[in-house]
Design a protein around this motif. Sequence first.
Motif, PDB file in Angstrom:
ATOM      1  N   ASP A 331       0.831  -1.215   0.000  1.00  0.00           N
ATOM      2  CA  ASP A 331       0.000   0.000   0.000  1.00  0.00           C
ATOM      3  C   ASP A 331       0.864   1.263   0.000  1.00  0.00           C
ATOM      4  OD1 ASP A 331      -2.268  -1.547   0.023  1.00  0.00           O
ATOM      5  OD2 ASP A 331      -2.547  -1.441   2.206  1.00  0.00           O
ATOM      6  N   ALA A 334       2.397   1.812  -3.322  1.00  0.00           N
ATOM      7  CA  ALA A 334       1.372   2.287  -4.257  1.00  0.00           C
ATOM      8  C   ALA A 334       1.054   3.764  -4.016  1.00  0.00           C
ATOM      9  CB  ALA A 334       0.104   1.444  -4.112  1.00  0.00           C
ATOM     10  N   SER A 335       1.030   4.148  -2.714  1.00  0.00           N
ATOM     11  CA  SER A 335       0.733   5.551  -2.424  1.00  0.00           C
ATOM     12  C   SER A 335       1.822   6.467  -2.951  1.00  0.00           C
ATOM     13  CB  SER A 335       0.562   5.744  -0.910  1.00  0.00           C
ATOM     14  OG  SER A 335       1.793   5.581  -0.243  1.00  0.00           O
ATOM     15  N   ALA A 337       3.635   5.780  -5.501  1.00  0.00           N
ATOM     16  CA  ALA A 337       3.499   5.761  -6.951  1.00  0.00           C
ATOM     17  C   ALA A 337       2.461   6.768  -7.414  1.00  0.00           C
ATOM     18  CB  ALA A 337       3.124   4.354  -7.415  1.00  0.00           C
ATOM     19  N   ASN A 338       1.438   7.009  -6.536  1.00  0.00           N
ATOM     20  CA  ASN A 338       0.380   7.966  -6.882  1.00  0.00           C
ATOM     21  C   ASN A 338       0.585   9.334  -6.225  1.00  0.00           C
ATOM     22  OD1 ASN A 338      -0.974   5.899  -8.302  1.00  0.00           O
ATOM     23  ND2 ASN A 338      -1.922   5.170  -6.409  1.00  0.00           N
ATOM     24  N   MET A 339       1.778   9.554  -5.606  1.00  0.00           N
ATOM     25  CA  MET A 339       1.999  10.793  -4.858  1.00  0.00           C
ATOM     26  C   MET A 339       1.893  12.030  -5.743  1.00  0.00           C
ATOM     27  SD  MET A 339       2.418  12.079  -1.919  1.00  0.00           S
ATOM     28  CE  MET A 339       2.960  10.731  -0.881  1.00  0.00           C
ATOM     29  N   ASP A 340       2.436  11.957  -6.941  1.00  0.00           N
ATOM     30  CA  ASP A 340       2.367  13.110  -7.847  1.00  0.00           C
ATOM     31  C   ASP A 340       0.916  13.486  -8.138  1.00  0.00           C
ATOM     32  OD1 ASP A 340       5.076  13.258  -7.907  1.00  0.00           O
ATOM     33  OD2 ASP A 340       5.310  12.197  -9.816  1.00  0.00           O
ATOM     34  N   GLU A 341       0.108  12.458  -8.343  1.00  0.00           N
ATOM     35  CA  GLU A 341      -1.315  12.714  -8.605  1.00  0.00           C
ATOM     36  C   GLU A 341      -1.999  13.294  -7.371  1.00  0.00           C
ATOM     37  OE1 GLU A 341      -5.382  10.242  -9.875  1.00  0.00           O
ATOM     38  OE2 GLU A 341      -3.413   9.258  -9.881  1.00  0.00           O
ATOM     39  N   SER A 342      -1.657  12.765  -6.180  1.00  0.00           N
ATOM     40  CA  SER A 342      -2.256  13.277  -4.936  1.00  0.00           C
ATOM     41  C   SER A 342      -1.863  14.728  -4.701  1.00  0.00           C
ATOM     42  CB  SER A 342      -1.802  12.418  -3.752  1.00  0.00           C
ATOM     43  OG  SER A 342      -2.262  11.085  -3.892  1.00  0.00           O
ATOM     44  N   LYS A 345      -3.805  16.978  -7.068  1.00  0.00           N
ATOM     45  CA  LYS A 345      -5.190  17.184  -6.635  1.00  0.00           C
ATOM     46  C   LYS A 345      -5.249  18.119  -5.428  1.00  0.00           C
ATOM     47  CE  LYS A 345      -7.122  12.798  -8.299  1.00  0.00           C
ATOM     48  NZ  LYS A 345      -7.760  11.510  -7.909  1.00  0.00           N
TER      49      LYS A 345
END
Length: 555
Positions: A331, A334-335, A337-342, A345
């Motif tokens: 997890d 994965a977080s 990996a999505n940090m740029d998107e977070s 936002k």
Amino acid sequence: MLKQLHIQNYALIDSVNLSLSDGLSVITGETGAGKSILLGAIALLMGARADGKSLYDPEKKCIIEGTFALSNYPHIRQLFETEGLDFEDPCIIRREINPQGKSRTFVNDSPVTLDSLRKIGQELIDVHSQQDTWWMAHPDFSLEIVDSFAQNQSLKNSYTLTFQAFIQAQEHVDNLVKQAASGIQGLDFMQFQFQELDTAQLRIDEYEGLEVAVEKGENAEQIHEKLAGLANLLSLDEISMGQQMRMALQHTQALSKWDPTYEDWKARLDSIWIELKDLSNEVEREAEDFQSDPASLQRQQQRLDLLNRLLQKYQVTDIASLIELRNQLDDQIASFANMDESIAKAKESLANAQAQAEKAAAQLSKSRNEVLENIVSQLRDSLSSLGIPNATLAWENTQREMRANGIDKIQLLFSANKGLSPKPFKQVASGGELSRLMLSIKHLLAQKRALPTLILDEIDTGVSGEIAIKIGQMLTQMSQGHQLIAITHLPQIAAAGSSHWYVYKDHAGEKTVSSLRELKGEERVDEIAKMIGGQQGYVELKDNVRKLIQANHVE
């Protein structure tokens, strides 16, 4: 408004009761007679800190109790609801201080915290004394004048909500950025740990079975020997246990016809015989099938060693914990990996929150700027009537980044003298001029703020004669919308009151006490005349005092 004030065992007061009315109440008395004690008692009702040293009798508790009529002030009912208190009209606030200095506070007999009392108190009473002119130099003072005059409470509330949302959004972005910065450094290590645990293909029920299998494999020779021996013992050969059981059954068969107890033995032996045959067959099959497999044993030992190493490395006690750790790492990876998107936002939400806050700040700022000239104009007229005809007022008005009170930095500048440029209040030396300016501000805001009681302590400092009469008229006008209590040394203001209380010291007992009594009729005339001419020459002034009182109360 404040209807009743009871003070017991406080400072120089043994016990006093005041019954106050609406309109303008004046309090007079000699210097040091105890007028400041009244303000101290009222301050306790508003949440000031208690001090056991202020007790008249150090062996008894002090009680300050105020009764307030609140039917005309619905916004105070809302405050009671916010604080979780039952609203009652009249409202009774009581403060008790014991000899040790500890205090208890009650609102309508419900205990409350000092914080709640302060919130309620500041909506019930506004006290201004000469010493409070320091507040005029505070950066927020001018903003409070403007917001009160413009009645900006709704706009301020809206801005506060949007500003708090903006601050929270900014903090969220900052936290994500910090997480990303720290996470990049540890990401490779987390990926290594996850890969190690994932490659192990962990299963919750595997460890115990491996332990048993390895134990059997390491002792295969002994196990095979024991199985063979047991099979021989249970077999149906002549010397076996099975053969002996068959003979025992024959004997019980013969005995059973002579006694029911023997018949029971036969039944029990039949049951044992059936179980023994099943067990014998099972042991024979296990003995025939059991084989030693060194290769399988080696694989099982290596697997068990791997699991034990992982348990020790990650400092857990079971495979389930290793699986949970593996999932957590998955997890976290994965977080990241999505940090740029977070972050993207979060920054988008921050931009929206900032836009909303800036919009609310602009609306609040516009409302403030719309009333600035009106405030200056009315204050100038008021000061002129109070004997400062050359007063100059101006605004120092700039904008800055958003803060808790908006984007405006506003300061009212003042000069009482012709030809001198206006300056900040802290650079204005005359206490009398500041007192009249503060009175003009209070007068200006009196009709804008729904405040039940306003107390002015010697706001008439530095004035006399015709100006004092003007101040009395102004206070009378202000008292039409508020209960106004004025502590004064000026006879012109004392004559303006609709009720008059006199503070004095009583030296008749063993200890000096401060007392109060309400003056009416000729008593009041005598007191105001003494304020003008002293004890010796007051009699011939009484007719003038009657005319002064009458002039202040002509409808």
